[in-house]
Design an enzyme around this catalytic site. Structure first.
Site, short mmCIF file in Angstrom:
data_model
loop_
_atom_site.label_atom_id
_atom_site.label_comp_id
_atom_site.label_asym_id
_atom_site.label_seq_id
_atom_site.Cartn_x
_atom_site.Cartn_y
_atom_site.Cartn_z
CG HIS A 78 -9.93 10.51 2.92
ND1 HIS A 78 -9.01 10.01 3.81
CD2 HIS A 78 -10.31 11.71 3.42
CE1 HIS A 78 -8.86 10.85 4.81
NE2 HIS A 78 -9.65 11.89 4.60
CB ILE B 273 -5.03 8.46 4.53
CG1 ILE B 273 -3.60 8.72 4.03
CG2 ILE B 273 -5.05 8.41 6.05
CD1 ILE B 273 -3.08 10.10 4.43
N GLY C 286 -10.51 9.42 9.42
CA GLY C 286 -10.62 9.29 10.87
C GLY C 286 -11.99 8.83 11.33
CB VAL C 287 -15.45 9.82 10.40
CG1 VAL C 287 -15.51 9.54 8.91
CG2 VAL C 287 -16.80 9.65 11.04
CD GLU D 94 -19.60 2.78 12.33
OE1 GLU D 94 -20.35 1.77 12.38
OE2 GLU D 94 -19.89 3.85 12.89
#
Length: 152
Positions: free
Chosen positions: A45, A51, A54-55, A59
């Site tokens: 990613h 980067i 987002g998840v 977390e």
């Protein structure tokens, strides 16, 4: 607190313990996560432009928020082996700026409401003072045997 101390309140280990350090001041949890570049979630990613997903940022904020629950007098949580915090919802999530290798994400999280066994929180993550992510979220504290923190 450092990672070793965080393991006393978070059940996460190895690659999923995502907070490097945290502290609780006046009911607000402040966490720091140093993005080195060799993290497992950066490999795909994206290979040529890593980067933090987002998840994963969400977390990181949730793990930071659990530090708020260390104050047993405010929230009545007695931490012991077997209590697991589970995400139960994410809302109003906004990704403002990417987080990349070399960045230090600084989180600021607080509990906004409690309806045991549910805890509601808000959080923001910043890099060099610029907002990278913000969200409201909830989690439930459960016993490893499937019950909730209050035994039901």
């Amino acid at each position: 607190m450092n990672k070793t101390e965080l393991m006393n309140i978070l059940p996460h280990r190895d690659a999923m313990l995502l907070v490097d350090e945290a502290e609780l001041r006046d009911g607000v949890a402040y966490g720091k996560i140093h993005i080195r570049g060799d993290e497992w979630f950066l490999r795909g990613h994206f290979p040529d432009h890593p980067i933090v997903p987002g998840v994963i940022l969400c977390e990181m904020m949730a793990q930071s928020a659990c530090v708020c629950l260390m104050d047993e007098t405010s929230y009545g949580v007695t931490w012991h082996d077997g209590i697991l915090p589970f995400f139960s919802g994410l809302d109003k999530v906004k990704f403002r700026n990417p987080v990349v290798p070399g960045d230090t994400l600084e989180t600021e999280c607080s509990i906004t409401r409690v309806m045991k066994p549910f805890y509601f929180a808000k959080g923001v993550g910043r890099v060099n003072g610029k907002v990278a992510v913000e969200a409201t979220f909830s989690f439930v504290l459960t016993e490893q045997n499937g019950g909730t923190e209050n035994g039901k």
